[in-house]
Write an enzyme that holds these catalytic residues in place. Structure first.
Site, short mmCIF file in Angstrom:
data_model
loop_
_atom_site.label_atom_id
_atom_site.label_comp_id
_atom_site.label_asym_id
_atom_site.label_seq_id
_atom_site.Cartn_x
_atom_site.Cartn_y
_atom_site.Cartn_z
CE LYS A 74 26.64 40.48 39.48
NZ LYS A 74 27.13 41.74 40.08
CE LYS B 200 35.40 42.94 44.72
NZ LYS B 200 34.58 41.85 45.33
CG ASN C 111 25.99 42.34 53.33
OD1 ASN C 111 26.38 41.35 52.72
ND2 ASN C 111 24.71 42.66 53.38
N GLY D 260 27.93 45.39 45.29
CA GLY D 260 28.56 45.87 46.53
C GLY D 260 29.78 45.08 46.93
CG ASP D 261 33.95 43.93 48.17
OD1 ASP D 261 33.77 42.71 48.06
OD2 ASP D 261 34.94 44.40 48.76
CD GLN E 68 33.72 38.31 42.36
OE1 GLN E 68 34.34 39.04 43.13
NE2 GLN E 68 32.59 37.73 42.69
CB THR F 84 27.67 37.21 51.27
OG1 THR F 84 27.39 37.92 50.07
CG2 THR F 84 29.11 36.74 51.25
CE LYS G 58 34.17 35.26 45.51
NZ LYS G 58 33.88 36.50 46.27
CB SER H 52 24.88 39.22 42.19
OG SER H 52 25.08 40.14 43.23
P1 NDP Z 1 31.17 45.84 54.86
O1 NDP Z 1 31.73 47.11 54.41
O2 NDP Z 1 29.70 45.68 55.03
O3 NDP Z 1 31.84 45.38 56.23
C1 NDP Z 1 33.23 45.21 56.33
C2 NDP Z 1 33.56 44.84 57.76
O4 NDP Z 1 34.92 44.47 57.84
C3 NDP Z 1 33.38 46.00 58.72
O5 NDP Z 1 33.07 45.49 59.99
C4 NDP Z 1 34.76 46.65 58.70
O6 NDP Z 1 35.05 47.43 59.86
C5 NDP Z 1 35.65 45.44 58.62
N1 NDP Z 1 36.89 45.80 57.94
C6 NDP Z 1 37.01 46.26 56.69
N2 NDP Z 1 38.29 46.53 56.40
C7 NDP Z 1 38.97 46.26 57.49
C8 NDP Z 1 40.32 46.33 57.80
N3 NDP Z 1 41.24 46.76 56.92
N4 NDP Z 1 40.70 45.94 59.04
C9 NDP Z 1 39.77 45.50 59.93
N5 NDP Z 1 38.46 45.41 59.68
C10 NDP Z 1 38.07 45.78 58.48
O7 NDP Z 1 31.71 44.74 53.82
P2 NDP Z 1 31.19 43.28 53.55
O8 NDP Z 1 30.66 42.67 54.79
O9 NDP Z 1 30.34 43.33 52.34
O10 NDP Z 1 32.55 42.56 53.11
C11 NDP Z 1 33.37 41.84 54.03
C12 NDP Z 1 34.25 40.87 53.26
O11 NDP Z 1 33.44 39.95 52.53
C13 NDP Z 1 35.18 41.50 52.22
O12 NDP Z 1 36.36 40.73 52.14
C14 NDP Z 1 34.39 41.34 50.92
O13 NDP Z 1 35.23 41.35 49.80
C15 NDP Z 1 33.79 39.96 51.15
N6 NDP Z 1 32.62 39.61 50.37
C16 NDP Z 1 31.50 40.40 50.37
C17 NDP Z 1 30.39 40.02 49.65
C18 NDP Z 1 29.12 40.80 49.69
O14 NDP Z 1 28.14 40.35 49.08
N7 NDP Z 1 29.04 41.92 50.39
C19 NDP Z 1 30.39 38.81 48.82
C20 NDP Z 1 31.58 38.02 48.95
C21 NDP Z 1 32.64 38.43 49.68
P3 NDP Z 1 34.89 49.02 59.77
O15 NDP Z 1 33.42 49.25 59.68
O16 NDP Z 1 35.50 49.52 61.02
O17 NDP Z 1 35.62 49.43 58.55
O1 2IT Z 2 33.31 39.38 46.47
C1 2IT Z 2 32.16 39.22 46.00
O2 2IT Z 2 31.82 38.14 45.50
C2 2IT Z 2 31.23 40.34 46.08
N1 2IT Z 2 31.57 41.39 46.62
C3 2IT Z 2 29.87 40.21 45.47
C4 2IT Z 2 29.92 40.45 43.99
C5 2IT Z 2 28.58 40.51 43.29
O3 2IT Z 2 28.62 40.76 42.09
O4 2IT Z 2 27.54 40.29 43.91
#
Ligand code: NDP
Ligand code: 2IT
Length: 444
Positions: free
Chosen positions: A90, A126, A240, A165-166, A111, A209, A114, A376
């Protein structure tokens, strides 16, 4: 040489040019030292750490698709199935130009622990691609997602491996991928999470998240004699995780004054306007300059700089290695009380060490952002029983899970004489369950 040092050396030698993977393994194994040392002979004989740091399998594949000009484009797709000892693989799918095998391996490795911390039956995996959804039309994104799933569908399934998603993968991408999976396999099953509500998604998964990050942060603050009310919070990212972290922080009475994206950041001393942020990022898919243009109290700055703003709580919610030693020094100098990672591994090892040495409460991502994957898993449960729970029911379970995670870290840290070291607590608590399951299942 100790078993931990031997395995660390071996991981680096066997996986050259994968610095993020080395970093993630180093952080985990360093803090597992007391646990490993207490059982060194047994774990060495079982080759437990070698097995834990070597994925079960990894797929790398070509993803050809046709752009709006009729030009064929080729991206690379990945899925790393790391460890399924406590449940089906997952983990999310990252779509970003920086994606490579080492990044997917670091994320898959994190992961494992986590998912174990959530207390739910999910293993670690992943995937993703170096495809960049930014600036692409909906049709181009669909063409990519369909091609990606045409290959990925061979390796996943509701009881095998359940992606989500990620970065760069949200509801739109999950929808296109789900449609393609269903078309090829002729099976309607919960093979992906983060689905839309009309086709098997869970209420509160979108928020999970960010909300979960705040539930854990609130519990950590409370257990250390602080409350959330009136605290000033700096958040990085504006995707997100950042959006729903901002929303929940405000609901808890704190004031969020920054957000950022990959080109710049916003300082809004009046507090971020979440409705405006959602309009700019979720609806228009625009840059933060549009937020600043529409909000008189906001200043826009190019480049990095979020951590220079004085705050009580810092929540990095963008990407790996975005909070550096110099940022940690600035946060400490500004009197920051707590850092909790919404992103995966956003704080470098040096910055983490500096924050912890200076008594900043530090919640690592594998605990603090586990609310997304936990919800999830709740989506998987709803899909299995072919029912949908209310928002309140899912949100209530999420909150209980996050509060439990905090206490499990806290207890694990105390058991090994590392009170208050939540990095060690998370790694130890996450490891114990996986190690037990691996040993019980024999050499496999
Ligand atoms: P999104 O794509 O929704 O948003 C990512 C954000 O981070 C955007 O604002 C983006 O800016 C910025 N960003 C991405 N890459 C870079 C970079 N190299 N340098 C600077 N800014 C950057 O992703 P999420 O919000 O889903 O994910 C954010 C983090 O949280 C990641 O590390 C992800 O692995 C982690 N995560 C996400 C989960 C989820 O459920 N979505 C669960 C657990 C962890 P821009 O739009 O300009 O690219
Ligand atoms: O980093 C993470 O935990 C995620 N992007 C969410 C993974 C999931 O299966 O919901």
């Amino acid at each position: 040489m100790s078993y931990v040092d031997e395995v660390l050396e071996r991981v680096i030698a066997k996986n050259p040019a994968e610095p993020e993977f080395h970093q993630a393994v180093k952080e985990v194994l360093e803090s597992l030292r007391p646990v490993i040392e207490a059982n060194e002979e047994k774990y060495r004989k079982e080759a437990l750490l070698e097995r834990l740091t070597e994925p079960d399998r990894q797929f790398k594949f070509r993803v050809p698709w046709v752009d709006d000009k009729g030009q064929v484009q080729v991206n690379t797709g990945y899925r790393v199935q790391f460890n399924n000892s406590i449940g089906p693989y997952k983990g999310g799918l990252r779509l970003h130009p920086s994606v490579n095998l080492g990044i997917i391996k670091f994320l898959g490795f994190e992961q494992i622990f986590k998912n174990s911390l959530t207390g739910l039956p999910i293993g670690g995996g992943k995937g993703g691609s170096d495809f960049d959804p930014k600036g692409k039309s909906d049709r181009e994104v669909m063409a990519f997602c369909q091609s990606f799933m045409t290959e990925l569908c061979k390796y996943i399934g509701a009881d095998t491996d359940v992606p989500a998603g990620d970065i760069g993968t949200g509801a739109r991408e999950i929808g296109y991928m789900f449609g393609q999976y269903k078309k090829i396999k002729s099976v309607y099953e919960g093979v992906l999470t983060g689905k839309g509500l009309s086709y098997g998604g869970s209420l509160a998964r979108t928020e999970a998240t960010g909300y979960g990050l705040l539930y854990l942060t609130e519990e950590m603050m409370k257990c250390n004699g602080h409350e959330m009310k009136d605290k000033v919070v700096c958040i990085s990212g504006s995707g997100n995780v950042a959006i729903y972290a901002t929303q929940k922080a405000q609901q808890l009475g704190a004031k969020v004054v920054t957000v950022s994206d990959s080109t710049g950041w916003v300082y809004d001393p009046e507090g971020i306007d979440v409705a405006l942020l959602k309009e700019v990022k979720e609806v228009k898919r625009a840059r933060l300059t549009e937020y600043a243009a529409a909000r008189p109290s906001a200043e826009y700055h190019e480049g990095r700089g979020v951590w220079s703003i004085k705050c009580d709580i810092a929540l990095p919610c963008a990407t790996q290695n975005e909070l550096l030693l110099e940022d940690a020094k600035q946060l400490v100098a500004n009197g920051c009380i707590a850092v909790a990672e919404g992103a995966n591994m956003p704080t470098t090892l040096e910055a983490t060490e500096y924050l912890q040495k200076n008594n900043v409460l530090f919640a690592p991502g594998k605990a603090a952002n586990a609310g997304g994957v936990a919800t999830s898993a709740l989506e998987m449960s709803q899909n299995s029983e072919r029912l949908s729970w209310t928002f309140e029911e899912v949100d209530g379970k999420l909150k209980d899970i996050m509060v439990n995670i905090f206490h499990n870290l806290d207890d694990a840290a105390k058991r090994y004489g590392k009170e208050g070291d939540y990095v060690a607590g998370a790694n130890i608590a996450g490891f114990e369950k996986v190690a037990d399951a691996m040993i019980a299942q024999g050499v496999c």
